[in-house]
Write a protein that holds these residues in place. Structure first.
Motif, PDB file in Angstrom:
ATOM      1  N   TRP A  82      34.947  33.361  19.381  1.00  0.00           N
ATOM      2  CA  TRP A  82      35.153  32.397  20.455  1.00  0.00           C
ATOM      3  C   TRP A  82      34.697  30.992  20.106  1.00  0.00           C
ATOM      4  O   TRP A  82      35.321  30.014  20.509  1.00  0.00           O
ATOM      5  N   ASN A  83      33.622  30.896  19.344  1.00  0.00           N
ATOM      6  CA  ASN A  83      33.045  29.575  19.042  1.00  0.00           C
ATOM      7  C   ASN A  83      33.236  29.171  17.592  1.00  0.00           C
ATOM      8  O   ASN A  83      32.578  28.262  17.101  1.00  0.00           O
ATOM      9  N   SER A  84      34.133  29.889  16.893  1.00  0.00           N
ATOM     10  CA  SER A  84      34.412  29.644  15.471  1.00  0.00           C
ATOM     11  C   SER A  84      33.217  29.977  14.575  1.00  0.00           C
ATOM     12  O   SER A  84      33.234  29.653  13.388  1.00  0.00           O
ATOM     13  N   GLY A  85      32.213  30.641  15.133  1.00  0.00           N
ATOM     14  CA  GLY A  85      31.034  30.972  14.350  1.00  0.00           C
ATOM     15  C   GLY A  85      31.245  32.111  13.379  1.00  0.00           C
ATOM     16  O   GLY A  85      30.502  32.267  12.409  1.00  0.00           O
ATOM     17  N   SER A  86      32.229  32.928  13.649  1.00  0.00           N
ATOM     18  CA  SER A  86      32.559  34.044  12.767  1.00  0.00           C
ATOM     19  C   SER A  86      34.044  33.986  12.445  1.00  0.00           C
ATOM     20  O   SER A  86      34.886  33.993  13.345  1.00  0.00           O
ATOM     21  N   ILE A  87      34.363  33.906  11.165  1.00  0.00           N
ATOM     22  CA  ILE A  87      35.751  33.841  10.690  1.00  0.00           C
ATOM     23  C   ILE A  87      35.937  34.896   9.613  1.00  0.00           C
ATOM     24  O   ILE A  87      35.086  35.029   8.718  1.00  0.00           O
ATOM     25  N   VAL A  88      37.005  35.662   9.723  1.00  0.00           N
ATOM     26  CA  VAL A  88      37.263  36.733   8.760  1.00  0.00           C
ATOM     27  C   VAL A  88      38.709  36.647   8.280  1.00  0.00           C
ATOM     28  O   VAL A  88      39.598  36.220   9.023  1.00  0.00           O
ATOM     29  N   TYR A  89      38.916  37.063   7.035  1.00  0.00           N
ATOM     30  CA  TYR A  89      40.232  37.026   6.414  1.00  0.00           C
ATOM     31  C   TYR A  89      40.536  38.338   5.708  1.00  0.00           C
ATOM     32  O   TYR A  89      39.641  38.977   5.153  1.00  0.00           O
ATOM     33  N   ALA A  90      41.820  38.693   5.674  1.00  0.00           N
ATOM     34  CA  ALA A  90      42.256  39.803   4.852  1.00  0.00           C
ATOM     35  C   ALA A  90      42.157  39.400   3.380  1.00  0.00           C
ATOM     36  O   ALA A  90      42.343  38.222   3.036  1.00  0.00           O
ATOM     37  N   ASP A  91      41.857  40.364   2.539  1.00  0.00           N
ATOM     38  CA  ASP A  91      41.741  40.076   1.106  1.00  0.00           C
ATOM     39  C   ASP A  91      43.032  39.476   0.542  1.00  0.00           C
ATOM     40  O   ASP A  91      43.001  38.665  -0.374  1.00  0.00           O
ATOM     41  N   SER A  92      44.165  39.870   1.121  1.00  0.00           N
ATOM     42  CA  SER A  92      45.464  39.434   0.603  1.00  0.00           C
ATOM     43  C   SER A  92      45.713  37.942   0.788  1.00  0.00           C
ATOM     44  O   SER A  92      46.583  37.370   0.116  1.00  0.00           O
ATOM     45  N   VAL A  93      44.973  37.301   1.681  1.00  0.00           N
ATOM     46  CA  VAL A  93      45.194  35.878   1.946  1.00  0.00           C
ATOM     47  C   VAL A  93      43.942  35.036   1.718  1.00  0.00           C
ATOM     48  O   VAL A  93      44.001  33.804   1.791  1.00  0.00           O
ATOM     49  N   LYS A  94      42.831  35.682   1.440  1.00  0.00           N
ATOM     50  CA  LYS A  94      41.568  34.960   1.291  1.00  0.00           C
ATOM     51  C   LYS A  94      41.695  33.889   0.226  1.00  0.00           C
ATOM     52  O   LYS A  94      42.192  34.131  -0.864  1.00  0.00           O
TER      53      LYS A  94
ATOM     54  N   SER B 256      43.138  50.700  12.243  1.00  0.00           N
ATOM     55  CA  SER B 256      41.739  51.109  12.188  1.00  0.00           C
ATOM     56  C   SER B 256      40.912  50.054  11.486  1.00  0.00           C
ATOM     57  O   SER B 256      41.363  49.430  10.519  1.00  0.00           O
ATOM     58  N   TYR B 257      39.701  49.862  11.986  1.00  0.00           N
ATOM     59  CA  TYR B 257      38.744  49.045  11.257  1.00  0.00           C
ATOM     60  C   TYR B 257      38.422  49.785   9.956  1.00  0.00           C
ATOM     61  O   TYR B 257      38.288  51.013   9.945  1.00  0.00           O
ATOM     62  N   ALA B 258      38.328  49.012   8.866  1.00  0.00           N
ATOM     63  CA  ALA B 258      38.128  49.629   7.555  1.00  0.00           C
ATOM     64  C   ALA B 258      36.840  49.151   6.894  1.00  0.00           C
ATOM     65  O   ALA B 258      36.663  49.308   5.689  1.00  0.00           O
ATOM     66  N   GLY B 259      35.950  48.549   7.692  1.00  0.00           N
ATOM     67  CA  GLY B 259      34.698  48.061   7.122  1.00  0.00           C
ATOM     68  C   GLY B 259      34.866  46.710   6.447  1.00  0.00           C
ATOM     69  O   GLY B 259      35.989  46.263   6.199  1.00  0.00           O
ATOM     70  N   SER B 260      33.765  46.064   6.188  1.00  0.00           N
ATOM     71  CA  SER B 260      33.752  44.776   5.462  1.00  0.00           C
ATOM     72  C   SER B 260      34.706  43.765   6.099  1.00  0.00           C
ATOM     73  O   SER B 260      35.421  43.039   5.398  1.00  0.00           O
ATOM     74  N   ASP B 261      34.709  43.724   7.443  1.00  0.00           N
ATOM     75  CA  ASP B 261      35.541  42.757   8.171  1.00  0.00           C
ATOM     76  C   ASP B 261      37.008  42.860   7.777  1.00  0.00           C
ATOM     77  O   ASP B 261      37.660  41.851   7.464  1.00  0.00           O
ATOM     78  N   ASN B 262      37.501  44.061   7.795  1.00  0.00           N
ATOM     79  CA  ASN B 262      38.877  44.280   7.402  1.00  0.00           C
ATOM     80  C   ASN B 262      39.540  45.269   8.361  1.00  0.00           C
ATOM     81  O   ASN B 262      38.949  46.284   8.742  1.00  0.00           O
ATOM     82  N   LEU B 263      40.758  44.953   8.769  1.00  0.00           N
ATOM     83  CA  LEU B 263      41.527  45.837   9.644  1.00  0.00           C
ATOM     84  C   LEU B 263      42.771  46.285   8.901  1.00  0.00           C
ATOM     85  O   LEU B 263      43.432  45.482   8.247  1.00  0.00           O
ATOM     86  N   VAL B 264      43.105  47.557   9.013  1.00  0.00           N
ATOM     87  CA  VAL B 264      44.293  48.074   8.348  1.00  0.00           C
ATOM     88  C   VAL B 264      45.221  48.709   9.379  1.00  0.00           C
ATOM     89  O   VAL B 264      44.757  49.374  10.321  1.00  0.00           O
TER      90      VAL B 264
END
Lengths: 121, 110
Positions: free
Chosen positions: A53-65, B92-100
């Motif tokens: 909500w506050n941009s404090g946590s951002i996550v990316y898929a490995d395929s686009v990181k 499903s959540y797959a750990g390490s901030d990853n969703l599959v």
């Protein structure tokens, strides 16, 4: 009623950049985490990125990181996705999706936009 | 991270039940109760129908139910109706901030 409207898709050349937008309405945008999910035409869903909500946590898929940047502007009720160095396998419908709470770690999406198509050619 | 495995297709006659499997590993489906299911009609956005393995959002008919055993989750649609014909995806959540997501299943109402 929750409404999510994506824009910014289009035809781009490989190697170029694109910024997608998602305009949100019908809910208190600043209270919720948001995500991007993409779907190549005729293919399955792929999670791309999420932001709290506050941009404090951002996550990316490995395929686009490293090539993608997610951001939001709560004052404008808007979510963004910057995609750099576009490749053929980035070609897809890009959906913005709402989390059920403020944290990107909820890992499911209770509302989706209609998507914007990115074509790389 | 590999996609979860779903059967490409499933079918049933109106009024019957159909069950779709979603097979993962001990690192995703088997470890976390963050399994969700989405329904997608052609040309439309996905719609959440199950979250937290078994929970239904308000407005989703109780004909839809979810379950999990080990590393395999499942979605059962009871009392099939014509409007249930769609693609269904698990996630499903797959750990390490990853969703599959799953590979998707096309449900046909015969």
């Amino acid at each position: 009623e929750v409404q999510l409207v994506e824009s910014g898709g289009g035809l781009v050349q490989p190697g170029m950049s694109l910024r997608l937008s998602c305009a949100a309405s019908g809910f208190t945008f600043e209270d919720y985490a948001m995500h991007w999910v993409r779907q190549a035409p005729g293919k399955g869903l792929e999670w791309v990125s999420g932001i709290s909500w506050n941009s404090g946590s951002i996550v990316y898929a490995d395929s686009v990181k490293g090539r993608v940047i997610i951001s939001r502007d709560n004052a404008k009720n808007s979510l963004y996705l910057q995609i750099n160095s576009l490749r053929a396998d980035d070609m897809a419908f890009y959906y913005c999706a709402k989390s059920p709470n403020g944290y990107s770690s909820s890992w499911y999406f209770d509302s989706w936009g209609q998507g914007t198509l990115v074509t790389v050619s | 991270q590999s996609a979860l495995t779903q059967p490409p297709s499933a079918s049933g006659s109106p009024g019957q039940s159909v069950t779709i499997s979603c097979t993962g590993t001990s690192s995703d489906v088997g470890r976390y109760n963050f399994v969700s299911w989405y329904q997608q009609h052609p040309g439309e956005a996905p719609k959440l129908i199950i979250y937290g393995v078994t929970k239904r959002p308000s407005g989703v008919p109780d004909r839809f139910s979810g379950a999990k055993s080990g590393s395999t989750a499942s979605l059962t649609v009871s009392g099939l109706q014509a409007e249930d014909e769609a693609d269904y995806y698990c996630s499903s959540y797959a750990g390490s901030d990853n969703l599959v997501f799953g590979t998707g299943t096309k449900v046909t109402v015969l």
